[in-house]
Design an enzyme around this catalytic site. Structure first.
Site, PDB file in Angstrom:
ATOM      1  CB  SER A 105      -0.969   0.029   0.941  1.00 50.66           C
ATOM      2  OG  SER A 105       0.233   0.503   2.146  1.00 50.66           O
TER       3      SER A 105
ATOM      4  CG  LEU B 120       1.019   1.263   7.376  1.00 56.46           C
ATOM      5  CD1 LEU B 120      -0.795   2.032   6.088  1.00 56.46           C
ATOM      6  CD2 LEU B 120       0.257   0.687   8.765  1.00 56.46           C
TER       7      LEU B 120
ATOM      8  CB  VAL C  50       7.140  -0.180   9.069  1.00 49.54           C
ATOM      9  CG1 VAL C  50       6.828   1.236   8.452  1.00 49.54           C
ATOM     10  CG2 VAL C  50       6.530  -0.364   9.776  1.00 49.54           C
ATOM     11  CE  LYS C  51       6.047   0.990  -0.090  1.00 41.96           C
ATOM     12  NZ  LYS C  51       5.502   1.108  -1.377  1.00 41.96           N
ATOM     13  CB  VAL C  52      10.991   3.605   6.239  1.00 41.97           C
ATOM     14  CG1 VAL C  52      12.217   4.965   5.676  1.00 41.97           C
ATOM     15  CG2 VAL C  52      10.698   3.214   7.265  1.00 41.97           C
TER      16      VAL C  52
END
Length: 390
Positions: free
Chosen positions: A58, A123, A154-156
């Site tokens: 996403s 996310l 977790v997207k960074v």
């Protein structure tokens, strides 16, 4: 969700579905799409069962389309507002976390069957934090805690400020999807951040087998920008040799760049340093191909899937491209083909008057802005539906 995505799942009886067959080449397919009804109606489960989909990504653009273009979130927003007024950003996060949790639960059997090597949902931290290391760390830690799913990533973003955040988060045992990668040089920095983070986690007694990461390398956007530069140069260039050089690299740089990055991946994860971590159960940080829909109508609609098939990689594919590949995709171990030819293309680029560093730097800046703009539009859509100020 496009109708064809669920309607065509049973085609080609007796012939293996090309999308599912990618797993025979060691490549996992993740869906570049998420919406509440899509999960609730069982469409994600169908893709897992029939196409072998092993993950979901996403981003603000995906959520903006899901929430802003339908009424399927109206009830959830109304229910959330009954619990009291809250800022629009908090309201969106509440919705996003629910969606991520539902998708993660559907993918949990994949995660369990593959012993934590796949089955993830990603996310993203707020794109407003792309240049804020501390803020990124704090938000990533909070999202990891609030989602409460082992198969969350977790997207960074791979900004200069994001890199130290990635190292620290991996060092805490949080699974991270590093996004907005365009450059081979930045990829090496991302891999280093992952290795350092794992080493810190192991030094504290952590089990690295519980930590997963992907490096999301964007593809089609590279060709789109470089092709536009080539088109501009061809309008004024009269020298036949220079024109031939320009046309020889047109539409080929993104794939060449990806192939050379994959070669670097193979080198990194063949070192003694890596083998020491692998002996403790660590997983490689797989390369993930992002932005895989074809933007140029003159190119084959599945070119960025067909030409990037390789072991220990992930391809995150939007619904329309999954449909197209299911219909007429052709499989071969393309990622390791003619790597020397890929190196020549990259060497020819500066000779053609195009700076790859300038291209990738611009794409990073543009990518952060695109996600920030989508996030603003998303919050406006939530604000309008909720009837509260943005």
């Amino acid at each position: 969700m496009p109708e064809r995505l669920s309607d065509q799942l049973e085609q080609k009886q007796g012939i293996m579905n090309p999308v599912k067959a990618l797993e025979n080449h060691g490549q996992a397919v993740w869906l570049d799409f998420l919406a509440r009804g899509f999960v609730a109606n069982g469409d994600l489960k169908k893709l897992i069962d029939t196409d072998g989909v092993k993950g979901v990504t996403s981003n603000p653009s995906i959520f903006e389309k899901a929430i802003g273009s339908s009424d399927e979130y109206d009830g959830a927003i109304a229910a959330a507002l009954k619990k009291g007024d809250r800022p629009v950003a908090d309201l969106f996060e509440h919705l996003a976390i629910e969606d991520i949790q539902h998708a993660a639960d559907v993918l949990r059997p994949v995660y369990d069957d593959l012993k934590g090597e796949d089955g993830f949902v990603s996310l993203e931290v707020s794109p407003y934090l792309a240049m804020d290391t501390k803020g990124t760390i704090v938000e990533a830690e909070r999202l990891w805690k609030d989602v409460r799913r082992k198969n969350l990533m977790v997207k960074v973003p791979a900004t200069p400020e994001g890199l130290p955040a990635i190292e620290q988060l991996i060092g805490q045992g949080i699974s991270i999807n590093i996004t907005l990668l365009f450059s081979q040089a930045v990829y090496r920095q991302v891999a280093e951040a992952y290795l350092k983070g794992l080493e810190k986690y192991v030094a504290k007694g952590g089990d690295p087998g519980h930590v997963a990461s992907v490096a999301s390398f964007f593809v089609s956007r590279i060709d789109s920008l470089i092709d536009s530069q080539i088109d501009a140069k061809l309008k004024t260039e009269t020298d036949a040799g220079k024109r031939a050089l320009l046309t020889s690299v047109q539409g080929k740089v993104a794939i060449a760049n990806a192939k050379l990055t994959y070669r670097k991946y193979q080198e990194i994860y063949g070192t003694a340093r890596w083998k020491a971590l692998a002996a403790k159960g660590a997983q490689t940080q797989r390369l993930l191909w992002a932005s895989t829909s074809t933007k140029n109508p003159n190119y084959r609609d599945v070119i960025y899937v067909e030409e990037l098939i390789g072991k220990d990689t992930v391809d995150t594919i939007p619904p329309a491209t999954i449909d197209a590949f299911r219909e007429h995709g052709k499989l071969r171990p393309s990622l390791t083909e003619n790597v020397e030819g890929a190196a020549k293309i990259m060497a020819d680029l500066p000779k053609a008057g195009i700076s790859m560093k300038e291209v990738t730097d611009k794409l990073m800046v543009d990518g952060v802005k695109l996600f920030a703009d989508a996030f603003k539009t998303l919050l406006d859509a939530v604000s309008k539906t909720a009837g509260v100020p943005a």
